[in-house]
Design a protein around this motif. Structure first.
Motif, mmCIF file in Angstrom:
data_model
loop_
_atom_site.group_PDB
_atom_site.id
_atom_site.type_symbol
_atom_site.label_atom_id
_atom_site.label_comp_id
_atom_site.label_asym_id
_atom_site.label_seq_id
_atom_site.Cartn_x
_atom_site.Cartn_y
_atom_site.Cartn_z
ATOM 1 N N MET A 1 -1.875 -5.655 -8.455
ATOM 2 C CA MET A 1 -2.730 -5.366 -7.311
ATOM 3 C C MET A 1 -2.679 -6.508 -6.289
ATOM 4 N N LEU B 1 -12.538 -5.073 -3.631
ATOM 5 C CA LEU B 1 -12.130 -4.049 -4.596
ATOM 6 C C LEU B 1 -12.339 -4.512 -6.037
ATOM 7 N N GLU C 1 -13.786 -4.802 -9.807
ATOM 8 C CA GLU C 1 -13.945 -3.703 -10.758
ATOM 9 C C GLU C 1 -15.377 -3.184 -10.822
ATOM 10 N N LYS D 1 -11.474 1.688 -12.399
ATOM 11 C CA LYS D 1 -10.080 1.375 -12.703
ATOM 12 C C LYS D 1 -9.144 2.505 -12.301
ATOM 13 N N ARG E 1 -8.507 2.372 -8.606
ATOM 14 C CA ARG E 1 -7.568 1.298 -8.273
ATOM 15 C C ARG E 1 -6.136 1.751 -8.537
ATOM 16 N N GLN F 1 -2.988 2.042 -5.841
ATOM 17 C CA GLN F 1 -1.659 1.468 -6.051
ATOM 18 C C GLN F 1 -0.570 2.532 -5.896
ATOM 19 N N CYS G 1 -8.263 -0.412 2.395
ATOM 20 C CA CYS G 1 -7.248 0.336 1.640
ATOM 21 C C CYS G 1 -6.328 1.107 2.585
#
Length: 574
Positions: A1, A157, A159, A164, A167, A171, A215
């Motif tokens: 990340m 961002l 946790e 998760k 995220r 990605q 994002c």
């Protein structure tokens, strides 16, 4: 990340990019931003100023001087805009004269901020300079790409805020930017997941908007480097709609937290416009005046591909024009027609839309009735532009002529189905029975009839009226109306709400349809209760209809036609 964010930060330009992201990052980390980048005024080396707590726990004033990419020798001390000169301006002018009185007693940290790293060739120069200038109350800090990437991962961002699985979706959205549909699907999961909160506070909603904003920035920068920003453009439209659904209750409030939410939404909107500029300004709009150039650029031998791409493009161009006019109109509650818009960008877009239609005749033959929303957006925009309303009438006349011919010749006439597989094989049969089944309803024909009878030469409206009476008796002429349930579903992309107003009469003068629509719109409150309308953000409604594939409701554009018809009648009496 973290590697994803490092690449993103290294690719950001200094102006309108890195200096636009940094204030949001600081706000989310608990800093109070007191100065943002501005254009036209001298800043004496300070791009962003903020107050916050340093690693030692002390409250300090942070002054950021920003450069893009890696810090090279030229960036450090090779031009008037070099970082060393900016720091000298901070020391010589900004600190003695520009620091607000409320923060004058705080220690000052001058932050060297850049998206990449300090190159080894200049590392010693920077270290020696900052060491010499460090004194009581003034220190230096290095905010490079690696440090800021860590702040993004562990801050915005982290946790505790982002699940998760979300995220992972982020990605994948970044990794698949060269496959726009796949990237969009992953980004959609991310944004819907972030917005799926209950009983949130305005500050929490502001945090969510900043997360979406950053994002989207990351996906956009990666896609720009890959040379394909289609995915981020679609993602930005979705982000605006879901963000509006999330923050609509904050818009009319004047509390500090609600104003913070409004500011975050405005930044998201500006990013959408920036992505549009990247998508269209260099690769599409310069070629609209070349015959068939945009159609050929689609790169497909299938007329369905070309048709869908071109109608999507004209809808996007019209949507950008509507936003231009909304800003120029000072937030008019509904679309208004004027001859004196002080908006050269909108005038240029109107000309480009007309050139696109003239040079790509496939825009005269819609393949699906759902394309009425794209055509409607273009007609509304051209009508609002005053001097271009005749072009709107000509476009309606031309679409009528081509569509009627396609119907009578059993060619690619507009079908009620919009899925790609159905369009590829349409028409399957050249029989009257099949054709009637494909044209059971239409929102396109009544729309064209009203515009042709208002702005056209008269022949198109009469031609369509005679055609409808003779061959469209089986077709339900209809419009979509917002209902009491629309407010909670429309911005989410749901189509199962509102109501259908059927039986719209197709006549040469369009008067019966106008009276019917005016009576129906006056008796319903669903449209007025939409937050995009009651809060004066009607382009959000147009964007939501385009995104969901719903026809633009007549309440939105009826006033334009009513005013034009009144003017036309008055001119006729004279």
């Amino acid at each position: 990340m973290k590697l994803v964010f490092r690449q993103y930060l290294a690719s950001l330009k200094e102006r309108r990019e890195l200096d636009a992201v940094l204030p949001d990052l600081l706000s989310e980390l608990g800093y109070t931003v007191i100065s943002r980048p501005s254009v036209g005024t001298r800043q004496y080396g300070v791009d962003v100023a903020a107050v916050g707590r340093d690693a030692d726990g002390c409250r300090k004033l942070f002054l950021f001087s920003i450069k893009q990419g890696d810090l090279t020798r030229a960036d450090w001390d090779g031009s008037p805009q070099a970082l060393r000169g900016s720091i000298n301006d901070i020391l010589d002018v900004y600190i003695p004269t520009r620091v607000p009185e409320a923060y004058s007693k705080l220690e000052i940290v001058i932050c060297l901020c850049f998206g990449g790293d300090i190159q080894e060739a200049v590392r010693d120069n920077v270290t020696q300079f900052t060491r010499q200038q460090t004194k009581n109350g003034i220190s230096f800090a290095e905010w490079n790409g690696d440090y800021m990437a860590g702040l993004l991962v562990n801050g915005v961002l982290r946790e505790q805020l982002v699940d998760k699985s979300l995220r992972a979706s982020f990605q994948k959205a970044v990794a698949m930017v060269d496959e726009p549909q796949i990237a969009f699907e992953h980004f959609e999961r991310l944004v819907r997941g972030l917005c799926k909160v209950e009983d949130s506070t305005p500050r929490q909603r502001a945090t969510i908007l900043r997360q979406i904003y950053i994002c989207l920035w990351v996906q956009f920068v990666w896609a720009r480097d890959a040379g394909n920003v289609e995915g981020p453009y679609r993602a930005s439209e979705l982000a605006i709609l879901l963000a509006w659904h999330l923050i609509r209750a904050d818009v009319p409030k004047s509390t500090k937290a609600s104003e913070e939410v409004g500011s975050a939404f405005a930044e998201l909107l500006n990013l959408h416009f920036l992505i549009w500029d990247e998508l269209a300004s260099g690769k599409i709009l310069p070629f609209v005046d070349h015959e068939h150039a945009i159609s050929v650029a689609v790169g497909s031998a299938s007329p369905v591909d070309v048709n869908l791409k071109l109608f999507t493009l004209i809808g996007r161009m019209a949507m950008r024009g509507l936003w231009h006019l909304w800003f120029a109109g000072g937030g008019d509650r509904l679309p208004m027609a004027r001859d004196d818009w002080d908006c050269p960008e909108a005038s240029e877009l109107a000309q480009q839309i007309v050139q696109l239609i003239r040079n790509n005749p496939i825009l005269l033959t819609p393949f699906t009735d759902e394309q009425s929303v794209e055509i409607g957006s273009a007609l509304i925009f051209l009508t609002m532009m005053g001097g271009w309303n005749q072009a709107a009438g000509n476009y309606a006349d031309a679409v009528i002529e081509r569509t009627v011919y396609a119907f009578r010749s059993h060619s690619r006439y507009p079908t009620i189905y919009a899925d790609y597989r159905s369009l590829l094989v349409h028409p399957r049969e050249r029989t009257s029975e099949y054709r009637e089944g494909q044209t059971k309803g239409s929102s396109l024909f009544p729309l064209l009839s009203l515009w042709a009878s208002t702005f056209g030469e008269g022949m198109g409206a009469r031609f369509l009226s005679e055609f409808a009476e003779k061959e469209l008796g089986h077709c339900n002429m209809q419009f979509w109306l917002a209902g009491a349930d629309s407010e909670n579903l429309l911005y989410l992309g749901d189509r199962s709400h509102g109501a259908s107003l059927g039986g719209i009469p197709i006549t040469t003068d369009g008067e019966r349809a106008m009276r019917m629509l005016e009576a129906e719109c006056a008796s319903t409150t669903g449209f007025e209760n939409l937050s995009a309308i009651s809060l004066g953000h009607w382009p959000v409604l147009a964007m939501a209809c385009r995104h969901a594939g719903l026809p633009l409701p007549p309440d939105l554009w009826l006033g334009l036609l009513r005013e034009a018809r009144s003017t036309k009648a008055a001119d006729g009496e004279d």
